[in-house]
Write a protein that holds these residues in place. Structure first.
Motif, PDB file in Angstrom:
ATOM      1  N   LYS A  68      71.461  71.282  56.651  1.00 16.49           N
ATOM      2  CA  LYS A  68      72.319  70.427  55.830  1.00 16.49           C
ATOM      3  C   LYS A  68      72.695  69.158  56.583  1.00 16.49           C
ATOM      4  N   THR A  69      73.032  69.299  57.846  1.00 15.98           N
ATOM      5  CA  THR A  69      73.516  68.165  58.635  1.00 15.98           C
ATOM      6  C   THR A  69      72.455  67.098  58.844  1.00 15.98           C
ATOM      7  N   VAL A  70      71.220  67.507  59.134  1.00 14.67           N
ATOM      8  CA  VAL A  70      70.172  66.518  59.431  1.00 14.67           C
ATOM      9  C   VAL A  70      69.456  66.027  58.176  1.00 14.67           C
ATOM     10  N   GLY A  71      69.844  66.534  56.998  1.00 15.81           N
ATOM     11  CA  GLY A  71      69.289  66.031  55.746  1.00 15.81           C
ATOM     12  C   GLY A  71      68.069  66.764  55.233  1.00 15.81           C
ATOM     13  N   ILE A  72      67.618  67.787  55.944  1.00 16.07           N
ATOM     14  CA  ILE A  72      66.419  68.506  55.509  1.00 16.07           C
ATOM     15  C   ILE A  72      66.680  69.310  54.241  1.00 16.07           C
ATOM     16  N   TYR A  73      67.858  69.887  54.130  1.00 15.58           N
ATOM     17  CA  TYR A  73      68.164  70.671  52.929  1.00 15.58           C
ATOM     18  C   TYR A  73      68.049  69.804  51.674  1.00 15.58           C
ATOM     19  N   GLU A  74      68.448  68.540  51.780  1.00 19.68           N
ATOM     20  CA  GLU A  74      68.439  67.647  50.618  1.00 19.68           C
ATOM     21  C   GLU A  74      67.036  67.288  50.141  1.00 19.68           C
ATOM     22  N   THR A  75      66.009  67.531  50.940  1.00 19.29           N
ATOM     23  CA  THR A  75      64.647  67.240  50.477  1.00 19.29           C
ATOM     24  C   THR A  75      64.226  68.174  49.355  1.00 19.29           C
ATOM     25  N   GLY A  76      64.915  69.314  49.234  1.00 17.14           N
ATOM     26  CA  GLY A  76      64.561  70.280  48.199  1.00 17.14           C
ATOM     27  C   GLY A  76      63.349  71.119  48.532  1.00 17.14           C
ATOM     28  N   VAL A  77      62.862  71.036  49.764  1.00 19.15           N
ATOM     29  CA  VAL A  77      61.637  71.739  50.125  1.00 19.15           C
ATOM     30  C   VAL A  77      61.856  73.232  50.330  1.00 19.15           C
ATOM     31  N   LEU A  78      63.056  73.619  50.735  1.00 21.69           N
ATOM     32  CA  LEU A  78      63.301  75.014  51.096  1.00 21.69           C
ATOM     33  C   LEU A  78      63.516  75.862  49.845  1.00 21.69           C
ATOM     34  N   ALA A  79      62.761  76.950  49.758  1.00 19.96           N
ATOM     35  CA  ALA A  79      62.795  77.807  48.571  1.00 19.96           C
ATOM     36  C   ALA A  79      64.114  78.563  48.472  1.00 19.96           C
ATOM     37  N   GLU A  80      64.375  79.045  47.287  1.00 19.54           N
ATOM     38  CA  GLU A  80      65.603  79.799  47.020  1.00 19.54           C
ATOM     39  C   GLU A  80      65.665  81.055  47.885  1.00 19.54           C
ATOM     40  N   ALA A  81      66.850  81.360  48.363  1.00 15.59           N
ATOM     41  CA  ALA A  81      67.039  82.552  49.191  1.00 15.59           C
ATOM     42  C   ALA A  81      66.776  83.816  48.385  1.00 15.59           C
ATOM     43  N   CYS A  82      66.293  84.831  49.075  1.00 13.45           N
ATOM     44  CA  CYS A  82      66.063  86.139  48.463  1.00 13.45           C
ATOM     45  C   CYS A  82      67.386  86.897  48.387  1.00 13.45           C
ATOM     46  N   GLU A  83      67.496  87.786  47.413  1.00 15.74           N
ATOM     47  CA  GLU A  83      68.753  88.528  47.261  1.00 15.74           C
ATOM     48  C   GLU A  83      69.025  89.471  48.428  1.00 15.74           C
ATOM     49  N   THR A  84      68.008  89.726  49.260  1.00 19.74           N
ATOM     50  CA  THR A  84      68.211  90.591  50.427  1.00 19.74           C
ATOM     51  C   THR A  84      68.880  89.848  51.582  1.00 19.74           C
ATOM     52  N   GLN A  85      69.006  88.531  51.473  1.00 22.91           N
ATOM     53  CA  GLN A  85      69.604  87.755  52.559  1.00 22.91           C
ATOM     54  C   GLN A  85      71.126  87.801  52.489  1.00 22.91           C
ATOM     55  N   ARG A  86      71.731  87.670  53.654  1.00 21.37           N
ATOM     56  CA  ARG A  86      73.186  87.724  53.755  1.00 21.37           C
ATOM     57  C   ARG A  86      73.823  86.464  53.161  1.00 21.37           C
ATOM     58  N   ILE A  87      75.045  86.589  52.672  1.00 19.81           N
ATOM     59  CA  ILE A  87      75.732  85.470  52.016  1.00 19.81           C
ATOM     60  C   ILE A  87      76.165  84.408  53.019  1.00 19.81           C
ATOM     61  N   TRP A  88      76.763  84.784  54.126  1.00 18.29           N
ATOM     62  CA  TRP A  88      77.326  83.856  55.105  1.00 18.29           C
ATOM     63  C   TRP A  88      78.337  82.930  54.432  1.00 18.29           C
ATOM     64  N   ASP A  89      79.526  83.457  54.234  1.00 16.85           N
ATOM     65  CA  ASP A  89      80.594  82.717  53.555  1.00 16.85           C
ATOM     66  C   ASP A  89      80.787  81.333  54.164  1.00 16.85           C
ATOM     67  N   GLY A  90      80.815  80.354  53.287  1.00 13.75           N
ATOM     68  CA  GLY A  90      80.971  78.973  53.720  1.00 13.75           C
ATOM     69  C   GLY A  90      79.688  78.181  53.604  1.00 13.75           C
ATOM     70  N   THR A  91      78.543  78.892  53.565  1.00 13.40           N
ATOM     71  CA  THR A  91      77.254  78.197  53.408  1.00 13.40           C
ATOM     72  C   THR A  91      76.412  78.833  52.302  1.00 13.40           C
ATOM     73  N   GLN A  92      77.037  79.647  51.463  1.00 13.95           N
ATOM     74  CA  GLN A  92      76.267  80.326  50.418  1.00 13.95           C
ATOM     75  C   GLN A  92      75.637  79.346  49.426  1.00 13.95           C
ATOM     76  N   ASP A  93      76.203  78.148  49.328  1.00 10.59           N
ATOM     77  CA  ASP A  93      75.657  77.153  48.397  1.00 10.59           C
ATOM     78  C   ASP A  93      74.453  76.408  48.968  1.00 10.59           C
ATOM     79  N   ILE A  94      74.166  76.601  50.239  1.00 14.88           N
ATOM     80  CA  ILE A  94      73.014  75.923  50.849  1.00 14.88           C
ATOM     81  C   ILE A  94      72.062  76.952  51.462  1.00 14.88           C
ATOM     82  N   ALA A  95      71.999  78.125  50.843  1.00 16.92           N
ATOM     83  CA  ALA A  95      71.112  79.188  51.335  1.00 16.92           C
ATOM     84  C   ALA A  95      69.667  78.877  50.975  1.00 16.92           C
ATOM     85  N   PHE A  96      68.741  79.413  51.755  1.00 16.04           N
ATOM     86  CA  PHE A  96      67.314  79.215  51.482  1.00 16.04           C
ATOM     87  C   PHE A  96      66.512  80.353  52.110  1.00 16.04           C
TER      88      PHE A  96
END
Length: 367
Positions: free
Chosen positions: A203-231
């Motif tokens: 998120k910080t370096v701008g890579i998340y904003e490229t939209g390249v990273l696929a949606e997180a799988c439901e088996t992945q942990r939530i990590w409260d505070g970053t659940q909206d930027i999971a991949f």
């Protein structure tokens, strides 16, 4: 005579019908056998490629101060001090001891290209004289502590995570191009970083904003505070052997993280197909996984996965590619030596001295 002929005619007709019925059944069985035994690309399955990226030295670069002064580097010392030193109430020396940065406490080969879990255990041994068997049970707590430290620091100063790190040349351009190929390519991370920390970095370096990273799988942990930027990905917090004696665990642990990312990708593809309105659409099947990384551990981890396919321990139709980028701390000739010779259709390594800044990067990925 007429009656006899009629019976013969009836008998002949019945035999013909039985033969015809047998032929139909035999044909159906053959078709079923062909469908089940023939590789999926022959009957219309949509082939997908998974591209996984290491982070440090592959996607982002650090300044000369990064190994000691970056927020990620500080998080190791903070976690060991807070979780382990404070838990050693019976030993006042441990409880009062300051924990130096990883780069001061460990030789370079014990942290560069390793995973956050193994680094934490090695730091505890070097600074607190704690055996890995003693510190390993605290590993989830230490990883949480690292993440919470970085999250809280980023809330106080939004620029803190980005200090000393930035995207490497060519990274943003090629990731943007890959983001436009989601009909046949899925991208994620395979990194030794704790998952929540990897999210903060992207998120910080701008890579998340490229939209390249696929949606997180439901088996992945939530990590409260970053659940909206999971991949999607496989992370240091997903697997750690706890073995800090055998240096091969640097790449074997990472190999497990690649395998986890592959499983999550396959799960996502199956979910995507089951969610389509037309059940007659051919499924999307993972046919190729390409890992992009800068360290020997990256090369050897991908190579280990290809060897598992050759031994039929995983999908034997899966081709494993490796794009080794010499943009970290290791020269191209070393990475090439470790990659060895290609095995077409099974193990297809490429070394790029300019890393993702090379115009041929996508071709090196087989795209």
């Amino acid at each position: 005579m007429l009656l006899l002929r009629s019976r013969r005619s009836t008998t002949t007709t019945s035999v013909v019908r039985l033969l015809y019925l047998g032929l139909v059944i035999w044909s159906c069985c053959c078709c079923d056998w062909w469908y089940l035994s023939t590789p999926s690309h022959y009957y219309g399955a949509h082939a997908f490629t998974l591209v996984t990226f290491d982070v440090d030295g592959t996607l982002i670069q650090g300044s000369g101060q990064a190994a000691e002064a970056s927020l990620h580097a500080q998080a190791f010392s903070h976690a060991v001090r807070k979780v382990l030193a404070s838990s050693s109430s019976g030993n006042s020396n441990k409880n009062q001891k300051d924990i130096p940065p990883v780069a001061q406490a460990l030789p370079r080969e014990l942290y560069h290209g390793s995973t956050d879990g193994l680094i934490l255990l090695r730091l505890a041994q070097a600074t607190l004289d704690m055996d890995a068997t003693e510190s390993f049970p605290y590993l989830p707590q230490m990883m949480d502590c690292m993440y919470e430290f970085m999250l809280s620091q980023s809330k106080e100063d939004a620029t803190s995570i980005g200090k000393y790190i930035s995207p490497l040349p060519g990274v943003m351009e090629h990731l943007t191009e890959l983001a436009n190929r989601k009909d046949s390519v899925m991208c994620g991370l395979v990194t030794g970083n704790v998952e929540g920390i990897a999210r903060l970095k992207m998120k910080t370096v701008g890579i998340y904003e490229t939209g390249v990273l696929a949606e997180a799988c439901e088996t992945q942990r939530i990590w409260d505070g970053t659940q909206d930027i999971a991949f999607l990905g496989g992370f240091g917090s997903d697997f750690c052997s706890g073995n800090i004696v055998d240096l091969d665990r640097n790449h074997l642990d990472r190999g497990e993280q690649i395998a986890i990312a592959v499983q999550r990708c396959q799960r996502q593809l199956a979910k995507r197909h089951s969610g389509t309105n037309n059940n007659n659409d051919p499924p999307s099947l993972l046919k190729r996984v390409v890992h992009v990384g800068d360290a020997p551990a990256d090369v050897l981890a991908a190579k280990a996965l290809s060897e598992r396919t050759l031994q039929n321990q995983v999908d034997d139709e899966l081709c494993v590619g490796m794009v080794a980028v010499a943009t970290g701390s290791y020269p191209a000739d070393l990475l090439q030596e470790l990659a060895g010779s290609p095995i077409p259709g099974k193990w297809e390594p490429v070394v790029l001295e300019q890393g993702m800044g090379d115009p041929m990067f996508l071709k090196a990925c087989g795209l």
